[in-house]
Design a protein around this motif. Structure first.
Motif, PDB file in Angstrom:
ATOM      1  N   SER A   1      67.509  34.004  51.347  1.00 16.42           N
ATOM      2  CA  SER A   1      68.144  35.320  51.314  1.00 16.42           C
ATOM      3  C   SER A   1      68.930  35.613  52.583  1.00 16.42           C
ATOM      4  N   ARG A   2      68.655  34.889  53.670  1.00 14.56           N
ATOM      5  CA  ARG A   2      69.352  35.146  54.931  1.00 14.56           C
ATOM      6  C   ARG A   2      70.764  34.576  54.926  1.00 14.56           C
ATOM      7  N   CYS A   3      70.955  33.469  54.250  1.00  9.04           N
ATOM      8  CA  CYS A   3      72.260  32.810  54.260  1.00  9.04           C
ATOM      9  C   CYS A   3      72.538  32.239  52.876  1.00  9.04           C
ATOM     10  N   PRO A   4      72.832  33.122  51.900  1.00 11.43           N
ATOM     11  CA  PRO A   4      72.952  32.639  50.525  1.00 11.43           C
ATOM     12  C   PRO A   4      74.229  31.872  50.226  1.00 11.43           C
TER      13      PRO A   4
ATOM     14  N   ILE B   1      87.488  32.924  51.271  1.00  9.06           N
ATOM     15  CA  ILE B   1      86.455  33.279  50.304  1.00  9.06           C
ATOM     16  C   ILE B   1      85.923  34.667  50.621  1.00  9.06           C
ATOM     17  N   GLN B   2      85.593  35.396  49.566  1.00 12.42           N
ATOM     18  CA  GLN B   2      84.993  36.717  49.711  1.00 12.42           C
ATOM     19  C   GLN B   2      83.740  36.778  48.846  1.00 12.42           C
ATOM     20  N   PRO B   3      82.550  36.914  49.444  1.00  9.36           N
ATOM     21  CA  PRO B   3      81.326  37.011  48.645  1.00  9.36           C
ATOM     22  C   PRO B   3      81.300  38.305  47.844  1.00  9.36           C
ATOM     23  N   LEU B   4      80.686  38.239  46.664  1.00  6.64           N
ATOM     24  CA  LEU B   4      80.459  39.424  45.848  1.00  6.64           C
ATOM     25  C   LEU B   4      79.012  39.872  46.012  1.00  6.64           C
ATOM     26  N   GLU B   5      78.675  40.988  45.425  1.00  6.56           N
ATOM     27  CA  GLU B   5      77.337  41.556  45.600  1.00  6.56           C
ATOM     28  C   GLU B   5      76.255  40.611  45.079  1.00  6.56           C
ATOM     29  N   HIS B   6      75.179  40.506  45.836  1.00 12.74           N
ATOM     30  CA  HIS B   6      74.053  39.631  45.509  1.00 12.74           C
ATOM     31  C   HIS B   6      72.864  40.515  45.144  1.00 12.74           C
ATOM     32  N   ASP B   7      72.416  40.470  43.863  1.00 17.47           N
ATOM     33  CA  ASP B   7      71.311  41.337  43.456  1.00 17.47           C
ATOM     34  C   ASP B   7      70.031  40.567  43.140  1.00 17.47           C
ATOM     35  N   GLY B   8      69.988  39.280  43.505  1.00 18.21           N
ATOM     36  CA  GLY B   8      68.801  38.479  43.241  1.00 18.21           C
ATOM     37  C   GLY B   8      68.817  37.790  41.896  1.00 18.21           C
ATOM     38  N   ARG B   9      69.659  38.266  40.965  1.00 18.64           N
ATOM     39  CA  ARG B   9      69.769  37.651  39.634  1.00 18.64           C
ATOM     40  C   ARG B   9      71.104  36.955  39.431  1.00 18.64           C
ATOM     41  N   GLU B  10      72.146  37.472  40.053  1.00 17.81           N
ATOM     42  CA  GLU B  10      73.446  36.824  39.988  1.00 17.81           C
ATOM     43  C   GLU B  10      74.200  37.067  41.284  1.00 17.81           C
ATOM     44  N   PHE B  11      75.023  36.102  41.617  1.00 12.63           N
ATOM     45  CA  PHE B  11      75.778  36.150  42.866  1.00 12.63           C
ATOM     46  C   PHE B  11      77.126  35.504  42.589  1.00 12.63           C
ATOM     47  N   GLY B  12      78.123  35.927  43.298  1.00 11.67           N
ATOM     48  CA  GLY B  12      79.436  35.358  43.046  1.00 11.67           C
ATOM     49  C   GLY B  12      80.339  35.432  44.249  1.00 11.67           C
ATOM     50  N   PHE B  13      81.584  35.017  44.021  1.00 12.49           N
ATOM     51  CA  PHE B  13      82.567  35.002  45.098  1.00 12.49           C
ATOM     52  C   PHE B  13      83.967  34.968  44.507  1.00 12.49           C
ATOM     53  N   VAL B  14      84.932  35.338  45.334  1.00 12.23           N
ATOM     54  CA  VAL B  14      86.352  35.213  45.009  1.00 12.23           C
ATOM     55  C   VAL B  14      86.952  34.230  46.002  1.00 12.23           C
ATOM     56  N   LEU B  15      87.614  33.208  45.488  1.00 11.84           N
ATOM     57  CA  LEU B  15      88.227  32.171  46.311  1.00 11.84           C
ATOM     58  C   LEU B  15      89.736  32.245  46.127  1.00 11.84           C
ATOM     59  N   GLU B  16      90.466  32.358  47.241  1.00  3.51           N
ATOM     60  CA  GLU B  16      91.926  32.411  47.193  1.00  3.51           C
ATOM     61  C   GLU B  16      92.499  31.261  48.009  1.00  3.51           C
ATOM     62  N   HIS B  17      93.535  30.627  47.463  1.00  7.00           N
ATOM     63  CA  HIS B  17      94.045  29.382  48.040  1.00  7.00           C
ATOM     64  C   HIS B  17      95.568  29.379  47.992  1.00  7.00           C
ATOM     65  N   SER B  18      96.197  29.191  49.143  1.00  2.00           N
ATOM     66  CA  SER B  18      97.641  29.008  49.226  1.00  2.00           C
ATOM     67  C   SER B  18      97.902  28.050  50.383  1.00  2.00           C
ATOM     68  N   VAL B  19      98.150  26.787  50.051  1.00  2.00           N
ATOM     69  CA  VAL B  19      98.287  25.733  51.060  1.00  2.00           C
ATOM     70  C   VAL B  19      99.564  24.954  50.776  1.00  2.00           C
TER      71      VAL B  19
END
Length: 399
Positions: free
Chosen positions: A271-274, A306-324
């Motif tokens: 939980s400290r570094c998900p 990357i931007q983490p989304l809310e973590h509620d213990g049941r689901e967790f997510g993120f948004v990844l944006e890429h322009s290289v």
């Protein structure tokens, strides 16, 4: 309601703030479960769920009972609540895709994608049919895990999406003397809706007998872009860099050569570094008109975030944006965007959009090895310039 031997869902209606569905009536009474919790029991053959959040996915089970209260049949359904405000950049993100698994069928229904006229449906890569409707029923379902895919397309000019100005300018530089990237070309946007479904006999057990899989302690996500060719010709014929090294490979989660790679680890056990995110750009090597190496470099990964989304213990997510971009010559960037939700009970929904060049490959691992959730072959570097014709995709699971 008329008595019938079938036990199938008859209709599903999505309204703002509710999901309503009804089913055939071969039994004496019925139980409705939502996320494994009993929410209705009795002889009625319909259910209204007003406890929904817009855009969120839900799982339902409907049990058919005989006069002695024994379960004789089961239906499983996965759907999401209607989201009235859509993501204009990615039309298939949070699209309502309903999946119904019954003994007699797998049924798929989806929201219409604007300007799309027909849809192709595949199971495990095999073409099942084409439809102008936004639903499809498969009655020859094997008792094995299956992957259903719905493909559609539309001319990019009908999408109504504005052209990105920086990319348009670079596209003109790269395509100035390159007829392959002419704006007269009929460029097509492509859409893929993919559902990975578990073994029906295991999914359709009575709820009291069904055992939820072991929770996932750690998810891994990998997104790689690469050039399949050994050598790539520079579309900008005025550049002294005439060719570049490609990555000389096909799809492979462990491929050593690539343009860019993102790795994300989501740990429910810590939980400290998900979330751990690593990113890398591969080496770019150019050659002159004589074929001799001119220079090499690595692209900036500053716009790879990357931007983490809310973590509620049941689901967790993120948004990844890429322009290289290409570090050695003016050229359009490789652009993509990903929105991922990875659930502890093992299901997931990952959606995104990307340029139709170069090759893109996306994998997940929930503890037993990589499995692909999206692969797209390059349609040529011209698809990174002039007209932006993205490929949009949404892959999710139902087990």
């Amino acid at each position: 309601m008329e008595q019938t031997d079938r036990f199938e869902i008859r209709s599903v209606v999505h309204r703002k703030g509710s999901i309503v569905f009804d089913w055939d009536s071969p039994g004496q009474s019925y139980r409705v479960y939502k996320e494994g919790r009993l929410v209705q029991e009795g002889p009625v053959c319909d259910f209204t769920d007003e406890d929904v959040m817009h855009g969120k996915m839900y799982h339902y089970a409907i049990e058919c009972l005989d006069g002695r209260g024994r379960v004789t049949d089961v239906i499983r359904m996965q759907t999401s609540a209607l989201k009235t405000k859509k993501d204009t950049a990615n039309p298939v993100r949070q699209i309502v895709l309903t999946t119904i698994v019954a003994k007699s069928q797998v049924a798929l229904a989806w929201e219409k994608i604007p300007q799309v006229k027909k849809y192709e449906v595949y199971r495990d890569g095999i073409f099942l049919g084409q439809t102008e409707e936004t639903h499809f029923i498969d009655r020859e379902v094997p008792d094995a895990p299956s992957v259903y895919a719905i493909r559609s397309e539309r001319p990019a000019r009908e999408s109504g999406e504005p052209l990105s100005m920086p990319k348009a300018v670079l596209g003109k530089v790269a395509g100035l003397f390159n007829p392959e990237s002419s704006t007269k070309e009929d460029v097509t946007e492509e859409f893929w809706l993919t559902k990975m479904i578990g073994r029906p006999s295991e999914m359709l057990m009575p709820v009291e007998e069904w055992r939820e899989p072991e929770p996932v302690s750690q998810w891994k996500f990998r997104y790689t872009t690469f050039l399949a060719e050994d050598k790539i010709k520079n579309p900008n014929v005025m550049s002294p860099n005439r060719t570049f090294d490609g990555d000389d490979r096909t799809f492979d989660p462990e491929g050593k050569s690539f343009r860019t790679r993102a790795d994300v680890t989501l740990s429910y056990a810590d939980s400290r570094c998900p979330l751990i995110f690593t990113k890398e750009a591969g080496k770019t090597v150019s050659y002159g008109i004589s074929g001799k190496e001119r220079e090499e470099g690595r692209a900036s990964i500053e716009d790879f975030t990357i931007q983490p989304l809310e973590h509620d213990g049941r689901e967790f997510g993120f948004v990844l944006e890429h322009s290289v971009g290409n570090p050695l010559t003016p050229a359009p960037s490789i652009d993509y965007d990903v929105h991922a939700v990875l659930r502890r009970h093992g299901t997931f929904e990952v959606t995104g959009y990307h340029d139709q060049a170069p090759h893109h490959e996306v994998y997940l691992d929930k503890g037993d090895g990589w499995f692909p959730i999206h692969r797209a072959e390059s349609k040529g570097l011209a698809h990174m310039s002039e007209v932006i014709a993205y490929q949009h995709w949404n892959t999710s699971s139902f087990e």
